[in-house]
Design an enzyme around this catalytic site. Structure first.
Site, mmCIF file in Angstrom:
data_model
loop_
_atom_site.group_PDB
_atom_site.id
_atom_site.type_symbol
_atom_site.label_atom_id
_atom_site.label_comp_id
_atom_site.label_asym_id
_atom_site.label_seq_id
_atom_site.Cartn_x
_atom_site.Cartn_y
_atom_site.Cartn_z
ATOM 1 N N LYS A 135 0.868 -1.189 0.000
ATOM 2 C CA LYS A 135 0.000 0.000 0.000
ATOM 3 C C LYS A 135 0.894 1.225 0.000
ATOM 4 O O LYS A 135 1.705 1.431 0.903
ATOM 5 C CB LYS A 135 -0.900 -0.012 1.233
ATOM 6 C CG LYS A 135 -2.028 0.986 1.158
ATOM 7 C CD LYS A 135 -3.083 0.592 0.123
ATOM 8 C CE LYS A 135 -4.269 -0.083 0.743
ATOM 9 N NZ LYS A 135 -5.192 -0.635 -0.281
ATOM 10 N N THR B 279 -3.133 -5.595 0.695
ATOM 11 C CA THR B 279 -2.594 -4.244 0.877
ATOM 12 C C THR B 279 -3.449 -3.480 1.881
ATOM 13 O O THR B 279 -2.953 -2.616 2.595
ATOM 14 C CB THR B 279 -2.513 -3.470 -0.456
ATOM 15 O OG1 THR B 279 -3.819 -3.166 -0.925
ATOM 16 C CG2 THR B 279 -1.739 -4.252 -1.508
ATOM 17 N N HIS C 94 18.839 26.385 -13.177
ATOM 18 C CA HIS C 94 19.572 27.440 -13.879
ATOM 19 C C HIS C 94 18.948 28.814 -13.645
ATOM 20 O O HIS C 94 17.729 28.968 -13.713
ATOM 21 C CB HIS C 94 19.585 27.165 -15.378
ATOM 22 C CG HIS C 94 20.193 25.846 -15.742
ATOM 23 N ND1 HIS C 94 21.492 25.495 -15.428
ATOM 24 C CD2 HIS C 94 19.683 24.775 -16.391
ATOM 25 C CE1 HIS C 94 21.755 24.275 -15.876
ATOM 26 N NE2 HIS C 94 20.667 23.806 -16.464
HETATM 27 O O1 URC Z 1 27.619 22.552 -12.438
HETATM 28 C C1 URC Z 1 27.432 22.323 -13.652
HETATM 29 N N1 URC Z 1 27.731 21.098 -14.151
HETATM 30 C C2 URC Z 1 27.541 20.767 -15.459
HETATM 31 O O2 URC Z 1 27.866 19.628 -15.901
HETATM 32 C C3 URC Z 1 27.001 21.758 -16.298
HETATM 33 N N2 URC Z 1 26.679 21.784 -17.621
HETATM 34 C C4 URC Z 1 26.168 23.009 -17.892
HETATM 35 O O3 URC Z 1 25.711 23.383 -19.005
HETATM 36 N N3 URC Z 1 26.163 23.780 -16.765
HETATM 37 C C5 URC Z 1 26.685 23.023 -15.760
HETATM 38 N N4 URC Z 1 26.899 23.282 -14.449
#
Ligand code: URC
Length: 301
Positions: A12, A57, A250
């Protein structure tokens, strides 16, 4: 042609159980998400459809709630170990039990500088998790505990570089010696045994991971993870290995030049996808056999 039943398990998933300790006016809360699974001699259930060996379960779910009352939740690891042993006792066909527990932490609401007795606010800062696997019974019993933290969102606004990387005709990324580094970290570590002060160990490893993320001057997320993991193994002899899964969240510098504005690392576009996904593990050379410890944990290399 020969066809056979392959690996299987059943249980479960995601029993949401909240245990309140209300022996005094100052209540305690443990808020859990518990998933259970049994593996073993369940061929009949799949092939002929005979369910004589199957502990439903629904029963597994009921046991979670009954145990929350009967034994309480001293730590998620102890609770998971007790459940796994109970399932193996109750179900002779089971050869192994897997119990995964996530815990959502609550803080007391502060009123006039004092934590309220029975009013709470959900804590940020990651979800504590454990995955317990018990194989066998009695003298043959082997238990593995993999604990960790997930959804730990961290960011450093400088102290991160990414340069010197391989380039080809499709490379457009600029080298940088000053970028934002951010991730929503999942870290899971395997204990060597079960004689552990689970709450103390968790708090200490969580604090160490955060400290090292802050301290390490990052040359890449890979190097940061390696540094964090190495510190955990150095300071926690009962941890055999640690694995990380870290999306690189990013942050792109916003181009404000069309507006006549310069932007020396002040305004960023926080992209949600795609993201780099960096996974790494750090292992103690003399670590014992992992057995089924990492069984059915997705998202780790
Ligand atoms: O810390 C990072 N590792 C990567 O492998 C990578 N590749 C990327 O485009 N930016 C980053 N930054």
């Amino acid at each position: 042609m020969s066809i056979r039943l392959g690996p299987n398990q059943y249980g479960k998933a995601e029993n949401r159980v909240v245990r309140i300790v209300r022996d005094t006016a100052r209540h305690q809360i443990r808020d859990l998400n518990v998933s259970t699974a049994l593996r073993g001699r369940f061929d009949d259930a799949h092939i002929s459809g005979d369910q004589k060996d199957v502990l439903p379960t629904d029963t597994q779910k009921n046991t979670v709630f009954a145990y929350a009352k009967k034994i309480g939740v001293a730590s998620i690891e102890e609770f998971a170990l007790a459940l796994a042993d109970r399932y193996l006792e109750a179900c002779p066909a089971a050869e192994g039990a897997r119990v995964e527990v996530d815990e959502y932490a609550w803080d007391r609401i502060q009123v006039d500088g004092t934590g309220h007795d029975h009013s709470f606010v959900r804590s940020g800062g990651g979800v504590r998790t454990t995955i317990v696997n018990v194989d066998g019974r009695g003298a043959d019993r082997v238990a593995h505990v993999v604990s960790g933290i997930k959804d730990l969102v961290v960011l450093k606004s400088t102290g991160s570089e990414f340069k010197g990387f391989l380039k080809d005709e499709y490379t457009t990324l600029q080298e940088t010696t000053d970028r934002i580094l951010s991730t929503s970290l999942v870290a899971r570590w395997r204990y060597e045994g079960t004689g552990v002060d689970w709450d103390k160990s968790y708090e200490s490893i969580r604090a160490l991971l955060l400290q090292r993320f802050a301290e390490i001057h990052s040359l890449a997320l890979q190097q940061t993870l390696h540094g964090m993991g190495t510190s955990v193994l150095e300071q926690h002899p009962d941890v055999a290995e640690i694995k990380f899964s870290a999306p690189n969240k990013h942050h792109f510098l916003s181009d404000l030049s069309p507006f006549g504005l310069d932007n020396p690392g002040e305004v960023f576009f926080a992209a949600d996808r795609p993201y780099g996904l960096i996974e790494a593990s750090v292992v103690r050379d003399e670590a014992g056999d992992a057995g089924n410890a990492w069984h059915a944990i997705p998202g780790f290399c």
